[in-house]
Design a protein around this motif. Structure first.
Motif, short mmCIF file in Angstrom:
data_model
loop_
_atom_site.label_atom_id
_atom_site.label_comp_id
_atom_site.label_asym_id
_atom_site.label_seq_id
_atom_site.Cartn_x
_atom_site.Cartn_y
_atom_site.Cartn_z
N PHE A 205 39.38 39.28 34.89
CA PHE A 205 40.27 38.13 34.99
C PHE A 205 41.19 38.31 36.19
N MET A 240 37.97 32.28 29.54
CA MET A 240 38.65 33.49 29.99
C MET A 240 40.15 33.24 30.17
N TRP A 243 41.77 32.89 26.65
CA TRP A 243 41.78 34.19 25.97
C TRP A 243 42.85 35.10 26.58
N GLU A 244 42.95 35.14 27.90
CA GLU A 244 43.96 35.98 28.57
C GLU A 244 45.36 35.56 28.16
N TRP A 245 45.61 34.26 28.15
CA TRP A 245 46.95 33.80 27.79
C TRP A 245 47.26 34.08 26.32
N ASN A 248 47.33 38.29 25.76
CA ASN A 248 48.27 39.09 26.55
C ASN A 248 49.69 38.87 26.03
#
Length: 572
Positions: A205, A240, A243-245, A248
């Motif tokens: 990412f 992606m 999912w990252e937001w 994390n």
């Protein structure tokens, strides 16, 4: 196996002559709690369509065969007996029935007294002989229904399905589901994060700082928008990004005030087999209420809707629906995997003349519209298409909903992604190339960079030992570092390749000598018009005439041009 009420019925029939009969079969299935699927007519030479057809039979609980006066398409691959796709589906169903995997096999043949148009009769002696032999075979040792009209066919199918349901009543939830102890371990207790299933990205990412900030602003209770939808073509990084937001801690968790934290975070992917809005509701409620999944397993979406909305209104939950286009009409076509995103949005429906942006089930439309007003909770959606129910008559998002079209990466982020694959070069050359040729599309950049272990020269080797003192340069590095105009104009149209190219083949693309064929002695483009979803988008960017810039090169590394091309197209 599915229980009665969760049945999938494949409708096997030739496409050109029996469209009304297939719709009648669909209505009969829906009225008897069976979900209908059928094989839409596919052109010859479509290997993917053949594979998907067999997979549909494998996933079905009931096979419904409808035959008239056409034998149907005969695949010319993996088909030594040269039988039609309809007969291949029947043979597959017979094998599954014998193994106990198929519950019911129903056959319906048009009565000889029915008058049909000459266009609905296959005027081929060989085909008619095969059709006659096929009808005799399917009629042997089984009861066959002969229909004289579309209504007669619908009635017979309904009666057959009703008779099957009476012989096989639905099992009680306690008899068919996992034990409560197993569910306790599979679904965490809120506010712990729950994903069904975990997302696994295809590359690292990078970037998306603006989108991450926009998501955090949206998650704040002060933002009046309840449902945020990211729309983009496949591979652009929707999943992606979300999912990252979500996972994390410095993003989703930090976006909420300390006195108003998330009651829980639930990620649900519609890309998994068996995913549906009904299953989403069941799992969401099991997570929110901390009750066993079996308590909700036999309830339909309409019955779950009110309880789910009540939970969403009571506390601030974060729900992520990834790949929502999979519940839409456009993606229930048999050839959905090959439909370009531009075509999927055309207002024609291959199932029953419905809008492609409608949900396949009406209760799903009702739920999606209600979710847009589920304050104080937040719904984050990623999709290739925007559900029509979330738009007003002017094509704008309804109150409570917001739509963002996700672009490609920013040039510096695209460069960072390519460099993470081990490629070196001048920054301005890399950014210019990726912008002009890849539209900064993350998936294409990953393919170009050889991001998979089998294509990236810098991936870990399978043989243990000390690392090499000097890393092998990536095979596309000369095109990005050389000042030569010939090498810097490398046009790697990897979007048209069926599989990633091995890194050993890429140096051959950097030579100024054209490819030639032994037969025509003319230059061959390394890529023709793409078979992927974003073909027409690329065509617009090149003038709409289907022409593309061409890479040229001469064979190297012991390669033979026959392994690269078939009829002028790449076969990598």
């Amino acid at each position: 196996m599915s229980n009665t009420g969760d049945l999938r019925a494949i409708i096997s029939a030739t496409a050109r002559d029996l469209p009304d009969q297939r719709l009648a079969a669909q209505d009969a299935c829906l009225s008897n709690d069976a979900f209908p699927v059928w094989m839409k007519h596919l052109p010859a030479q479509d290997r993917d369509g053949f594979k998907v057809s067999m997979e549909m039979v494998d996933k079905a609980d009931i096979y419904i065969g409808i035959y008239a006066w056409r034998y149907g398409w005969i695949p010319d691959f993996d088909n030594p007996q040269q039988v039609s796709i309809t007969e291949l589906e029947f043979d597959r169903a017979v094998k599954r029935k014998a193994s106990g995997k198929l519950k019911e096999l129903l056959i319906f043949i048009m009565d000889d007294s029915v008058k049909v148009s000459p266009a609905d009769i296959e005027m081929n002696d060989v085909a008619q002989q095969k059709l006659k032999a096929f009808k005799e075979r399917v009629s042997t040792k089984r009861v066959v229904g002969f229909f004289k009209s579309t209504d007669d066919l619908q009635r017979q199918i309904s009666e057959a399905l009703a008779a099957y349901k009476s012989r096989n009543p639905a099992k009680k939830a306690s008899e068919s589901l996992e034990s409560p102890s197993a569910e306790i371990t599979s679904i965490p207790k809120p506010p712990a994060f729950y994903a069904e299933p975990d997302y696994i990205g295809s590359h690292k990412f990078v970037g998306r700082a603006r989108e991450l900030e926009e998501l955090s602003d949206w998650a704040n209770p002060a933002d009046p928008t309840n449902l945020l939808l990211f729309e983009a073509i496949g591979g652009n990084g929707k999943s992606m990004l979300t999912w990252e937001w979500t996972t994390n801690p410095k993003h989703a968790l930090a976006a909420r005030p300390k006195d108003k934290p998330w009651a829980g975070r639930f990620w649900y992917s519609f890309y998994e087999g068996g995913a549906s809005m009904e299953d989403f509701c069941q799992r969401a409620l099991a997570y929110m209420t901390e009750r066993p999944l079996k308590d909700f397993a036999k309830k339909k979406t309409a019955a779950l809707k009110d309880e789910l909305l009540a939970r969403l209104h009571a506390q601030p939950w974060l729900l992520i629906l990834d790949g929502l286009e999979r519940v839409l009409v456009a993606y229930h076509r048999i050839d959905a995997a090959e439909v370009r995103d531009e075509e999927a949005n055309i207002p024609t429906d291959q199932i029953a003349d419905r809008n492609p942006c409608d949900a396949i089930r009406d209760e799903d439309n009702d739920l999606l519209r209600a979710l847009a007003a589920a304050r104080p909770s937040k719904l984050l959606v990623s999709s290739r298409l925007t559900p029509r129910v979330l738009l007003n008559q002017a094509g704008q998002p309804i109150n409570g909903a917001k739509r963002i079209t996700l672009p490609g990466l920013r040039p510096p982020d695209a460069e960072a992604l390519l460099r993470s694959c081990g490629i070196e070069g001048k920054s301005d050359a890399i950014q210019s190339y990726l912008t002009a040729n890849c539209d900064n599309h993350p998936l294409v950049i990953g393919i170009l960079g050889g991001s998979s272990p089998t294509t990236c020269p810098r991936a870990a080797t399978s043989t243990p030992g000390p690392p090499s003192p000097t890393a092998e340069p990536h095979s596309t590095s000369p095109a990005l570092t050389s000042s030569s105009a010939a090498t810097t104009s490398l046009r790697l149209r990897s979007k048209s390749w069926r599989t990633p190219a091995a890194s050993s083949s890429l140096p051959s693309l950097c030579s100024p000598t054209p490819w030639t064929t032994r037969r025509s002695k003319r230059s061959i483009p390394i890529c023709r018009r793409s078979r992927t979803r974003w073909k027409s988008r690329r065509r617009r960017r090149t003038g709409g005439n289907g022409s593309y810039q061409v890479i040229t090169g001469k064979p190297s590394c012991g390669m033979n041009t026959k392994t690269l091309f078939q009829n002028g197209e790449t076969s990598l």
